[in-house]
Design a protein around this motif. Sequence first.
Motif, short mmCIF file in Angstrom:
data_model
loop_
_atom_site.label_atom_id
_atom_site.label_comp_id
_atom_site.label_asym_id
_atom_site.label_seq_id
_atom_site.Cartn_x
_atom_site.Cartn_y
_atom_site.Cartn_z
N ALA A 1 49.39 16.52 -20.49
CA ALA A 1 50.82 16.83 -20.45
C ALA A 1 51.05 18.28 -20.01
O ALA A 1 51.92 18.56 -19.17
CB ALA A 1 51.46 16.57 -21.81
N ALA A 2 50.27 19.20 -20.55
CA ALA A 2 50.40 20.62 -20.18
C ALA A 2 50.09 20.80 -18.70
O ALA A 2 50.80 21.53 -17.99
CB ALA A 2 49.46 21.48 -21.03
N HIS A 3 49.07 20.16 -18.23
CA HIS A 3 48.67 20.26 -16.82
C HIS A 3 49.77 19.68 -15.90
O HIS A 3 50.13 20.29 -14.89
CB HIS A 3 47.34 19.53 -16.60
N GLU A 4 50.31 18.53 -16.25
CA GLU A 4 51.35 17.90 -15.42
C GLU A 4 52.63 18.73 -15.42
O GLU A 4 53.25 18.90 -14.37
CB GLU A 4 51.61 16.46 -15.87
N LEU A 5 53.03 19.25 -16.56
CA LEU A 5 54.20 20.12 -16.60
C LEU A 5 53.96 21.35 -15.74
O LEU A 5 54.86 21.82 -15.04
CB LEU A 5 54.55 20.52 -18.03
N ALA A 6 52.75 21.85 -15.74
CA ALA A 6 52.40 23.02 -14.94
C ALA A 6 52.55 22.74 -13.44
O ALA A 6 52.93 23.63 -12.68
CB ALA A 6 50.98 23.48 -15.25
N HIS A 7 52.28 21.51 -13.01
CA HIS A 7 52.51 21.16 -11.61
C HIS A 7 53.99 21.38 -11.27
O HIS A 7 54.31 21.94 -10.22
CB HIS A 7 52.14 19.70 -11.33
N SER A 8 54.88 20.94 -12.15
CA SER A 8 56.31 21.13 -11.90
C SER A 8 56.70 22.60 -11.94
O SER A 8 57.46 23.06 -11.09
CB SER A 8 57.13 20.37 -12.95
N CYS A 9 56.20 23.33 -12.90
CA CYS A 9 56.57 24.74 -13.06
C CYS A 9 56.09 25.60 -11.90
O CYS A 9 56.71 26.60 -11.56
CB CYS A 9 56.04 25.27 -14.37
N THR A 10 54.99 25.21 -11.28
CA THR A 10 54.44 25.98 -10.17
C THR A 10 54.80 25.40 -8.80
O THR A 10 54.53 26.03 -7.78
CB THR A 10 52.90 26.07 -10.26
N GLY A 11 55.35 24.19 -8.80
CA GLY A 11 55.64 23.53 -7.53
C GLY A 11 54.37 23.13 -6.80
O GLY A 11 54.36 22.95 -5.59
N SER A 12 53.30 22.97 -7.54
CA SER A 12 52.00 22.66 -6.91
C SER A 12 51.79 21.15 -6.81
O SER A 12 50.92 20.57 -7.43
CB SER A 12 50.85 23.32 -7.69
#
Length: 141
Positions: A52-63
């Motif tokens: 979940a942390a990793h997937e949210l990080a995709h959104s937060c970074t636009g990666s």
Amino acid sequence: MIRPWHIYEEAEEQGIQVHFLRFEEVVAMTVPGHMAIDTEKLATTAEETTVAAHELAHSCTGSYYGADATAEERQKRENAADRYAIRRYLPPEQLQQAVDSGLTECWQLAEYFGFTEDFIRKAICFYRCGNLADEQFLVHD
């Protein structure tokens, strides 16, 4: 200790819809405004928290990346998500404080923070070596 529902709440506060879906090949995926996780493929709460942390990080970074992305591009985007998740959920001060309190084994740190041992190793490598790839380290010198 971070739990997956904390991350889901954070995502929704940021306008990101969280979906629980079944996937044939992947555990999770994120596209702008949405993250989806197949919790049936995750054996522990720590695994779910880490994903979940990793997937949210995709959104937060636009990666984000598509199916046509090269392996190199995918790895860059995955690393960007990992780095963001590490900085967000395992800041160096908190990690050091836990080590100073006597939690020097990766499994101890994983239990304390609620993430997988692999995620803890990545965080330690990131803070000590400046990258995510080198897993040859010692918590204590």
